[in-house]
Design a protein around this motif. Structure first.
Motif, PDB file in Angstrom:
ATOM      1  N   ASP A  98     -21.054  -1.542  -5.885  1.00 43.15           N
ATOM      2  CA  ASP A  98     -20.083  -2.469  -5.296  1.00 43.15           C
ATOM      3  C   ASP A  98     -18.665  -2.034  -5.656  1.00 43.15           C
ATOM      4  N   THR A  99     -17.671  -2.599  -4.943  1.00 48.11           N
ATOM      5  CA  THR A  99     -16.279  -2.210  -5.218  1.00 48.11           C
ATOM      6  C   THR A  99     -15.821  -2.773  -6.566  1.00 48.11           C
ATOM      7  N   LEU A 100     -15.085  -1.945  -7.287  1.00 47.60           N
ATOM      8  CA  LEU A 100     -14.697  -2.216  -8.669  1.00 47.60           C
ATOM      9  C   LEU A 100     -13.411  -3.014  -8.780  1.00 47.60           C
ATOM     10  N   PHE A 101     -13.323  -3.792  -9.837  1.00 54.51           N
ATOM     11  CA  PHE A 101     -12.001  -4.249 -10.267  1.00 54.51           C
ATOM     12  C   PHE A 101     -11.938  -4.067 -11.779  1.00 54.51           C
ATOM     13  N   VAL A 102     -10.733  -3.907 -12.283  1.00 51.17           N
ATOM     14  CA  VAL A 102     -10.549  -3.819 -13.728  1.00 51.17           C
ATOM     15  C   VAL A 102      -9.209  -4.455 -14.083  1.00 51.17           C
ATOM     16  N   ILE A 103      -9.162  -5.080 -15.257  1.00 49.52           N
ATOM     17  CA  ILE A 103      -7.887  -5.571 -15.780  1.00 49.52           C
ATOM     18  C   ILE A 103      -7.692  -4.914 -17.138  1.00 49.52           C
ATOM     19  N   GLN A 104      -6.636  -4.120 -17.262  1.00 49.16           N
ATOM     20  CA  GLN A 104      -6.359  -3.425 -18.511  1.00 49.16           C
ATOM     21  C   GLN A 104      -5.142  -4.034 -19.195  1.00 49.16           C
ATOM     22  N   LYS A 105      -5.326  -4.440 -20.439  1.00 45.80           N
ATOM     23  CA  LYS A 105      -4.205  -4.932 -21.238  1.00 45.80           C
ATOM     24  C   LYS A 105      -3.480  -3.702 -21.763  1.00 45.80           C
ATOM     25  N   HIS A 106      -2.192  -3.626 -21.507  1.00 44.33           N
ATOM     26  CA  HIS A 106      -1.454  -2.390 -21.755  1.00 44.33           C
ATOM     27  C   HIS A 106      -0.228  -2.680 -22.624  1.00 44.33           C
ATOM     28  N   GLY A 107      -0.299  -2.194 -23.872  1.00 41.08           N
ATOM     29  CA  GLY A 107       0.806  -2.406 -24.809  1.00 41.08           C
ATOM     30  C   GLY A 107       1.877  -1.336 -24.653  1.00 41.08           C
ATOM     31  N   ALA A 108       2.486  -1.274 -23.480  1.00 39.01           N
ATOM     32  CA  ALA A 108       3.600  -0.337 -23.241  1.00 39.01           C
ATOM     33  C   ALA A 108       4.870  -0.978 -23.798  1.00 39.01           C
ATOM     34  N   SER A 109       6.054  -0.505 -23.392  1.00 40.24           N
ATOM     35  CA  SER A 109       7.298  -1.072 -23.937  1.00 40.24           C
ATOM     36  C   SER A 109       7.319  -2.596 -23.754  1.00 40.24           C
ATOM     37  N   HIS A 110       6.757  -3.073 -22.634  1.00 34.43           N
ATOM     38  CA  HIS A 110       6.536  -4.510 -22.469  1.00 34.43           C
ATOM     39  C   HIS A 110       5.045  -4.729 -22.246  1.00 34.43           C
ATOM     40  N   LEU A 111       4.431  -5.572 -23.065  1.00 30.47           N
ATOM     41  CA  LEU A 111       2.997  -5.861 -22.906  1.00 30.47           C
ATOM     42  C   LEU A 111       2.757  -6.466 -21.522  1.00 30.47           C
ATOM     43  N   HIS A 112       1.742  -5.970 -20.821  1.00 33.44           N
ATOM     44  CA  HIS A 112       1.391  -6.530 -19.515  1.00 33.44           C
ATOM     45  C   HIS A 112      -0.092  -6.289 -19.252  1.00 33.44           C
ATOM     46  N   PHE A 113      -0.565  -6.863 -18.180  1.00 33.30           N
ATOM     47  CA  PHE A 113      -1.952  -6.668 -17.759  1.00 33.30           C
ATOM     48  C   PHE A 113      -1.941  -5.933 -16.426  1.00 33.30           C
ATOM     49  N   ASP A 114      -2.639  -4.789 -16.361  1.00 32.64           N
ATOM     50  CA  ASP A 114      -2.734  -4.038 -15.112  1.00 32.64           C
ATOM     51  C   ASP A 114      -3.974  -4.484 -14.357  1.00 32.64           C
ATOM     52  N   PHE A 115      -3.757  -5.044 -13.199  1.00 27.26           N
ATOM     53  CA  PHE A 115      -4.838  -5.554 -12.360  1.00 27.26           C
ATOM     54  C   PHE A 115      -5.106  -4.539 -11.254  1.00 27.26           C
ATOM     55  N   ARG A 116      -6.345  -4.052 -11.168  1.00 28.01           N
ATOM     56  CA  ARG A 116      -6.633  -2.978 -10.206  1.00 28.01           C
ATOM     57  C   ARG A 116      -7.869  -3.313  -9.362  1.00 28.01           C
ATOM     58  N   LEU A 117      -7.714  -3.156  -8.053  1.00 26.13           N
ATOM     59  CA  LEU A 117      -8.803  -3.386  -7.098  1.00 26.13           C
ATOM     60  C   LEU A 117      -9.115  -2.085  -6.378  1.00 26.13           C
ATOM     61  N   GLU A 118     -10.410  -1.766  -6.257  1.00 22.93           N
ATOM     62  CA  GLU A 118     -10.792  -0.558  -5.521  1.00 22.93           C
ATOM     63  C   GLU A 118     -10.645  -0.803  -4.023  1.00 22.93           C
ATOM     64  N   ILE A 119      -9.732  -0.039  -3.414  1.00 21.90           N
ATOM     65  CA  ILE A 119      -9.529  -0.119  -1.967  1.00 21.90           C
ATOM     66  C   ILE A 119      -9.414   1.303  -1.431  1.00 21.90           C
TER      67      ILE A 119
END
Ligand code: MN
Length: 221
Positions: free
Chosen positions: A55-76
């Protein structure tokens, strides 16, 4: 018999041609990803083949870059279409979360957890906060709108089957800003007005590690 061989020969030619175009198209979508990074130095994945029977993937990566954020990714269309969400997702339908579109990532990035070393783009720890599959549920006049079309139109409605996030969500693009979207939980049995999953879940869904543990264990590459 000759005719059959000729037909097979032509079929193979068409197959190779269409495959080639699809590959070039996909490579083109990842140009920004490659331009921003030195994959040897950063340790992030390139575009590796992924099991096609799934099935098509999704992932949410918590990313402690210069500003903490969450990368939300959908397979398209064979890549991970990506948004950076400063506050992370909410399961409260009243909390609309800003999601800023970033460059498409290769599918193999969905398995990436580790540390992007200092001096590289997005340096800092990356944790797989949630992952799973999703289903497109964007309908117009009773017909399913293909995801590529949803991206152009700026509205994607989808159903998440994650370990943490479940149920219906919608991403809606701002009218006057091509990069800014809102991620909104659609009210269903998985919605909650009080629960805050970002606060509650501080560990990787795949390795059980905290951001600090990932940074300590993988910081020295
Ligand atoms: Mn990021």
């Amino acid at each position: 018999m000759k005719k059959l061989y000729w037909f097979l020969f032509q079929a193979v030619l068409v197959f190779v041609f269409v495959g080639g175009i699809a590959m070039v198209h996909k490579k083109g979508r990842l140009v920004d990803y490659y331009i921003k990074r030195d994959l040897v130095a950063s340790g992030e994945p390139g575009d590796q083949p992924v099991d096609s029977d799934r099935d098509t993937l999704f992932v949410i990566q918590k990313h402690g870059a210069s500003h903490l954020h969450f990368d939300f990714r959908l397979e398209i269309d064979g890549v991970l279409v990506s948004w950076a969400i400063p506050k992370g997702p909410s399961i409260n339908p009243a909390q609309k979360r800003l999601a800023v579109r970033t460059e498409d990532h290769p599918l193999s990035y969905a398995q990436f957890e580790g540390v992007i070393p200092e001096g590289n783009y997005g340096a800092g720890p990356v944790m797989i906060w949630d992952t799973g599959t999703f289903k497109n549920i964007t309908y117009q006049d009773g017909l399913l709108v293909p995801l590529s079309e949803c991206l152009k139109k700026g509205v994607i409605e989808f159903f998440l089957h994650g370990s943490l996030l479940k149920g219906r969500y919608v991403l809606v693009r701002f009218k006057n800003d091509k990069k800014s979207w809102l991620l909104i939980k659609i009210d269903d049995q998985y919605a909650s007005l009080s629960e805050d999953l970002v606060k509650k879940h501080k560990k990787s869904i795949v390795s059980g590690r905290t951001m600090i543990e990932i940074a300590q264990q993988e910081g020295e590459l």
